[in-house]
Design a protein around this motif. Structure first.
Motif, short mmCIF file in Angstrom:
data_model
loop_
_atom_site.label_atom_id
_atom_site.label_comp_id
_atom_site.label_asym_id
_atom_site.label_seq_id
_atom_site.Cartn_x
_atom_site.Cartn_y
_atom_site.Cartn_z
N GLY A 145 18.75 2.69 4.92
CA GLY A 145 18.26 4.05 5.09
C GLY A 145 16.82 4.15 5.56
O GLY A 145 16.23 5.23 5.50
N ALA A 146 16.25 3.04 6.03
CA ALA A 146 14.86 3.05 6.48
C ALA A 146 14.64 4.04 7.62
O ALA A 146 15.46 4.13 8.53
CB ALA A 146 14.44 1.65 6.91
N THR A 147 13.54 4.76 7.54
CA THR A 147 13.16 5.69 8.60
C THR A 147 11.84 5.24 9.19
O THR A 147 10.85 5.11 8.48
CB THR A 147 13.01 7.13 8.04
N GLU A 148 11.84 5.00 10.49
CA GLU A 148 10.65 4.53 11.18
C GLU A 148 9.71 5.69 11.51
O GLU A 148 10.14 6.84 11.58
CB GLU A 148 11.04 3.78 12.46
N ARG A 149 8.43 5.34 11.71
CA ARG A 149 7.41 6.32 12.08
C ARG A 149 6.53 5.68 13.15
O ARG A 149 5.95 4.62 12.94
CB ARG A 149 6.58 6.69 10.84
N VAL A 150 6.42 6.32 14.29
CA VAL A 150 5.65 5.80 15.42
C VAL A 150 4.17 5.68 15.02
O VAL A 150 3.61 6.59 14.42
CB VAL A 150 5.81 6.70 16.65
N SER A 151 3.57 4.54 15.37
CA SER A 151 2.15 4.31 15.10
C SER A 151 1.35 4.56 16.37
O SER A 151 1.90 4.80 17.44
CB SER A 151 1.93 2.87 14.63
N ALA A 152 0.04 4.43 16.25
CA ALA A 152 -0.85 4.61 17.40
C ALA A 152 -0.66 3.52 18.45
O ALA A 152 -1.08 3.69 19.59
CB ALA A 152 -2.30 4.64 16.93
N GLU A 153 -0.03 2.40 18.08
CA GLU A 153 0.10 1.28 19.00
C GLU A 153 1.34 1.35 19.89
O GLU A 153 1.52 0.51 20.76
CB GLU A 153 0.12 -0.03 18.21
N SER A 154 2.20 2.32 19.65
CA SER A 154 3.43 2.38 20.45
C SER A 154 3.69 3.79 20.93
O SER A 154 3.23 4.77 20.35
CB SER A 154 4.61 1.86 19.64
N GLU A 155 4.45 3.87 22.00
CA GLU A 155 4.86 5.17 22.54
C GLU A 155 6.08 5.70 21.79
O GLU A 155 6.24 6.89 21.63
CB GLU A 155 5.21 5.02 24.02
N ALA A 156 6.96 4.76 21.37
CA ALA A 156 8.19 5.15 20.70
C ALA A 156 8.73 3.97 19.91
O ALA A 156 8.37 2.82 20.18
CB ALA A 156 9.24 5.59 21.73
N LEU A 157 9.57 4.25 18.94
CA LEU A 157 10.32 3.24 18.20
C LEU A 157 11.79 3.60 18.35
O LEU A 157 12.14 4.78 18.44
CB LEU A 157 9.95 3.26 16.72
N GLY A 158 12.64 2.59 18.35
CA GLY A 158 14.07 2.88 18.44
C GLY A 158 14.90 1.75 17.87
O GLY A 158 14.53 0.58 17.96
N TRP A 159 16.03 2.13 17.28
CA TRP A 159 17.02 1.17 16.78
C TRP A 159 18.06 0.96 17.87
O TRP A 159 18.55 1.93 18.45
CB TRP A 159 17.70 1.71 15.53
N PHE A 160 18.40 -0.30 18.14
CA PHE A 160 19.34 -0.63 19.20
C PHE A 160 20.32 -1.68 18.72
O PHE A 160 19.95 -2.56 17.92
CB PHE A 160 18.58 -1.17 20.42
#
Length: 190
Positions: A145-160
């Motif tokens: 159930g982990a939910t990611e949060r975009v940091s200042a170092e990336s434009e986006a996060l995604g699970w693939f």
């Protein structure tokens, strides 16, 4: 140059870890040997200030089932890549550095790093006007159930899905999938 004592523990860990590591591929074995040669320069090889190159730590984050991997769209070079980055003075082990980077960049609490590397890669970067990253890579497991949060170092996060990674994908990222999934399988059955 930073005080070499700042990185003494991390340098000792990296050297011992890579000396005993059984590489996951011929390319990883060659890169391990190149990294050990770099480490002969001493603790300074752990610092981004070391212009000939420096050791970095990264992580391929997996969900608990191995059905998805978490990647970030890197803000500087606009490609999807595993999480990771430079070692910091407070890091005592490479596995801890990879876990710190994965946690900072994903925003996910409760990540668990497997302490055995899954790959070592050497690649050119723009650091210090042109340098090399000697990247030691680990499998990191996210809690259910982990939910990611975009940091200042990336434009986006995604699970693939492991067999459906996005484009454009950074060189070397796809080679992490099989050893990371093998690590997950060992942890589940072990």
């Amino acid at each position: 140059m930073p005080d070499t004592e700042t990185y003494a523990d991390l340098h000792a860990d990296a050297t011992a870890l890579l000396r005993r590591w059984t590489a996951t591929s011929p390319a990883a074995a060659a890169n391990r040997d190149r990294t050990l040669a770099l480490l002969a320069a001493g603790p300074v090889a752990m610092s981004r200030a070391h212009r000939p190159g420096h050791v970095t730590a990264s992580a391929l984050v997996l969900d608990p089932t191995g059905a998805r991997v978490l990647l970030c769209l890197h803000g500087k070079f606009r490609k999807w890549v595993q999480l990771g980055g430079h070692c910091e003075p407070g890091d005592r082990t490479l596995a801890a550095a990879a876990l710190r980077e994965a946690t900072e960049e994903s925003g996910i609490a409760g990540l668990v790093v497997d302490p055995t590397p899954i790959d070592v890669d050497v690649h050119p970067v723009a650091c210090q006007g042109g340098s090399l990253h000697y990247d030691v890579r680990f499998a990191v497991l996210a809690p259910a159930g982990a939910t990611e949060r975009v940091s200042a170092e990336s434009e986006a996060l995604g699970w693939f899905p492991p067999d459906g990674l996005p484009e454009p994908l950074a060189d070397g990222t796809v080679q992490l999938v099989a050893p990371a999934l093998a690590t997950l399988a060992r942890r589940v059955t072990g």
